[in-house]
Design a protein around this motif. Structure first.
Motif, PDB file in Angstrom:
ATOM      1  N   LEU A 109       0.831  -1.205   0.000  1.00  0.00           N
ATOM      2  CA  LEU A 109       0.000   0.000   0.000  1.00  0.00           C
ATOM      3  C   LEU A 109       0.874   1.267   0.000  1.00  0.00           C
ATOM      4  N   CYS A 110       1.930   1.244   0.798  1.00  0.00           N
ATOM      5  CA  CYS A 110       2.830   2.396   0.845  1.00  0.00           C
ATOM      6  C   CYS A 110       3.640   2.526  -0.442  1.00  0.00           C
ATOM      7  N   ARG A 111       4.029   1.397  -0.998  1.00  0.00           N
ATOM      8  CA  ARG A 111       4.825   1.452  -2.233  1.00  0.00           C
ATOM      9  C   ARG A 111       4.025   2.036  -3.406  1.00  0.00           C
ATOM     10  N   ASN A 112       2.735   1.864  -3.323  1.00  0.00           N
ATOM     11  CA  ASN A 112       1.883   2.367  -4.410  1.00  0.00           C
ATOM     12  C   ASN A 112       1.746   3.899  -4.397  1.00  0.00           C
ATOM     13  N   GLU A 113       2.115   4.528  -3.298  1.00  0.00           N
ATOM     14  CA  GLU A 113       2.031   5.987  -3.215  1.00  0.00           C
ATOM     15  C   GLU A 113       3.159   6.613  -4.040  1.00  0.00           C
ATOM     16  N   THR A 114       2.781   7.427  -5.014  1.00  0.00           N
ATOM     17  CA  THR A 114       3.779   8.096  -5.853  1.00  0.00           C
ATOM     18  C   THR A 114       4.219   9.442  -5.271  1.00  0.00           C
ATOM     19  N   ASP A 115       3.351  10.028  -4.488  1.00  0.00           N
ATOM     20  CA  ASP A 115       3.703  11.297  -3.860  1.00  0.00           C
ATOM     21  C   ASP A 115       4.604  11.044  -2.665  1.00  0.00           C
ATOM     22  N   SER A 116       5.693  11.739  -2.574  1.00  0.00           N
ATOM     23  CA  SER A 116       6.675  11.512  -1.517  1.00  0.00           C
ATOM     24  C   SER A 116       6.088  11.749  -0.136  1.00  0.00           C
ATOM     25  N   ALA A 117       5.340  12.819   0.012  1.00  0.00           N
ATOM     26  CA  ALA A 117       4.764  13.133   1.316  1.00  0.00           C
ATOM     27  C   ALA A 117       3.789  12.052   1.758  1.00  0.00           C
ATOM     28  N   ARG A 118       2.935  11.625   0.862  1.00  0.00           N
ATOM     29  CA  ARG A 118       1.975  10.557   1.173  1.00  0.00           C
ATOM     30  C   ARG A 118       2.688   9.233   1.438  1.00  0.00           C
ATOM     31  N   PHE A 119       3.752   8.988   0.693  1.00  0.00           N
ATOM     32  CA  PHE A 119       4.531   7.760   0.925  1.00  0.00           C
ATOM     33  C   PHE A 119       5.124   7.752   2.331  1.00  0.00           C
ATOM     34  N   ILE A 120       5.708   8.908   2.772  1.00  0.00           N
ATOM     35  CA  ILE A 120       6.294   8.988   4.106  1.00  0.00           C
ATOM     36  C   ILE A 120       5.214   8.830   5.164  1.00  0.00           C
ATOM     37  N   ASN A 121       4.101   9.483   4.973  1.00  0.00           N
ATOM     38  CA  ASN A 121       3.005   9.368   5.950  1.00  0.00           C
ATOM     39  C   ASN A 121       2.506   7.927   6.071  1.00  0.00           C
ATOM     40  N   CYS A 122       2.423   7.227   4.943  1.00  0.00           N
ATOM     41  CA  CYS A 122       1.972   5.829   4.961  1.00  0.00           C
ATOM     42  C   CYS A 122       2.966   4.955   5.705  1.00  0.00           C
ATOM     43  N   THR A 123       4.211   5.173   5.449  1.00  0.00           N
ATOM     44  CA  THR A 123       5.248   4.367   6.099  1.00  0.00           C
ATOM     45  C   THR A 123       5.228   4.582   7.601  1.00  0.00           C
TER      46      THR A 123
END
Length: 240
Positions: A109-123
Motif C-alpha cells: 500500500l505504501c509502495r503504491n504511493e507516488t507522492d513523496s509526502a503521502r509515501f512517508i506518511n503511509c510508512t
C-alpha cells in the motif's frame, strides 16, 4: 504345517514385528530360541509329549498375536498423536502466513504511493503495526519450531514405552509357556507309571486264577493215567 516350521514362523514373527524395539534383548532372544529348540525336540515326542507341545504352540501363538496387536496399537496411537500435533502446528503456521500477508499488503500500500509526502506518511502510520506483525510472526515461528521438536520427542518416548511394555509382557508370557511345557513333559513319566500300575495289578490277579484253572486239568490227567494203568494190569495175560 509341521510343528517345527510353525514355531520357526512364530519366532520370526516376533522378531519382524518388533525388531526395531528389541535393542539386542538377549533375554527375549533366549526365550524365542528356547521355543524353537523345544519344538525341534518335539518332532519325535510321544502322544503325551505331543499334547504338551500342542499346548505350548497354542500359548506361543496367542502370545505372538497379542504382541503384534499391542505393538500395532502403540503405532496407531503414535501416528494419531503426530497427526493431531501437525494439525495444531498447521493452525499456528496459518496464523503466521496471514500475519505476513497483512504485512505485505501494508508495505505494498505504501509502495503504491507516488507522492513523496503521502509515501512517508503511509510508512510512518503503518510502521508500528507492521513491526508488531513481524515480531508476532517471528515469535510464533520460533514457538512452532520448538513445538515440532518437542512433539516428536514426546511421541517417540510414548511409543517406545508402550512397545517396551508390550515386549516385556510377551517375554513373561513366553517364559511361562516354556516353563509350562517343561513341567508338562516332566509329568509324563509319572503318568506312565500310574497308568501301568493297574495293568501290573491285573496281571498279578489273573495269575493265581490261571494256576487254579490249570490244577484240575493236571489232576484229571493223573486220574486218567491211573485208570489206564489199572486197565492194563487187569487185562495183562497171566501164564498158568
Amino acid at each position: 504345517m509341521h510343528l517345527y516350521t510353525r514355531v520357526i514362523l512364530l519366532a520370526v514373527t516376533l522378531f519382524s514385528v518388533n525388531a526395531a524395539h528389541f535393542g539386542g534383548d538377549a533375554a527375549l532372544e533366549q526365550v524365542l530360541f528356547r521355543m524353537v529348540e523345544g519344538q525341534m525336540e518335539s518332532r519325535a515326542l510321544s502322544p503325551a509329549g505331543q499334547a504338551c507341545s500342542n499346548n505350548y504352540v497354542n500359548a506361543t501363538t496367542k502370545n505372538s498375536e497379542k504382541l503384534a496387536n499391542t505393538t500395532n496399537a502403540c503405532e496407531d496411537v503414535a501416528n494419531s498423536t503426530t497427526v493431531a500435533n501437525d494439525r495444531n502446528s498447521n493452525a499456528t503456521v496459518l496464523t503466521i502466513r496471514n500475519q505476513l500477508l497483512s504485512l505485505e499488503q501494508n508495505l505494498q500500500l505504501c509502495r503504491n504511493e507516488t507522492d513523496s509526502a503521502r509515501f512517508i506518511n503511509c510508512t510512518v502510520s503503518t510502521f508500528d503495526k507492521n513491526l508488531q506483525l513481524l515480531d508476532s510472526s517471528n515469535s510464533l515461528a520460533y514457538q512452532t519450531q520448538s513445538q515440532f521438536a518437542s512433539n516428536a520427542t514426546v511421541v517417540q518416548a510414548t511409543r517406545s514405552n508402550c512397545i517396551s511394555a508390550a515386549v516385556g509382557d510377551a517375554k513373561v508370557q513366553a517364559i511361562q509357556a516354556a516353563n509350562d511345557y517343561d513341567s508338562c513333559l516332566a509329568k509324563i513319566p509319572a503318568q506312565r507309571v500310574i497308568s501301568e500300575k493297574p495293568k501290573e495289578q491285573e496281571k498279578k490277579e489273573q495269575k493265581p486264577v490261571q494256576q487254579q484253572q490249570q490244577k484240575p486239568v493236571q489232576q484229571l490227567t493223573q486220574q486218567q493215567q491211573q485208570q489206564q494203568l489199572t486197565s492194563v494190569v487187569e487185562n495183562f495175560p497171566v501164564n498158568n
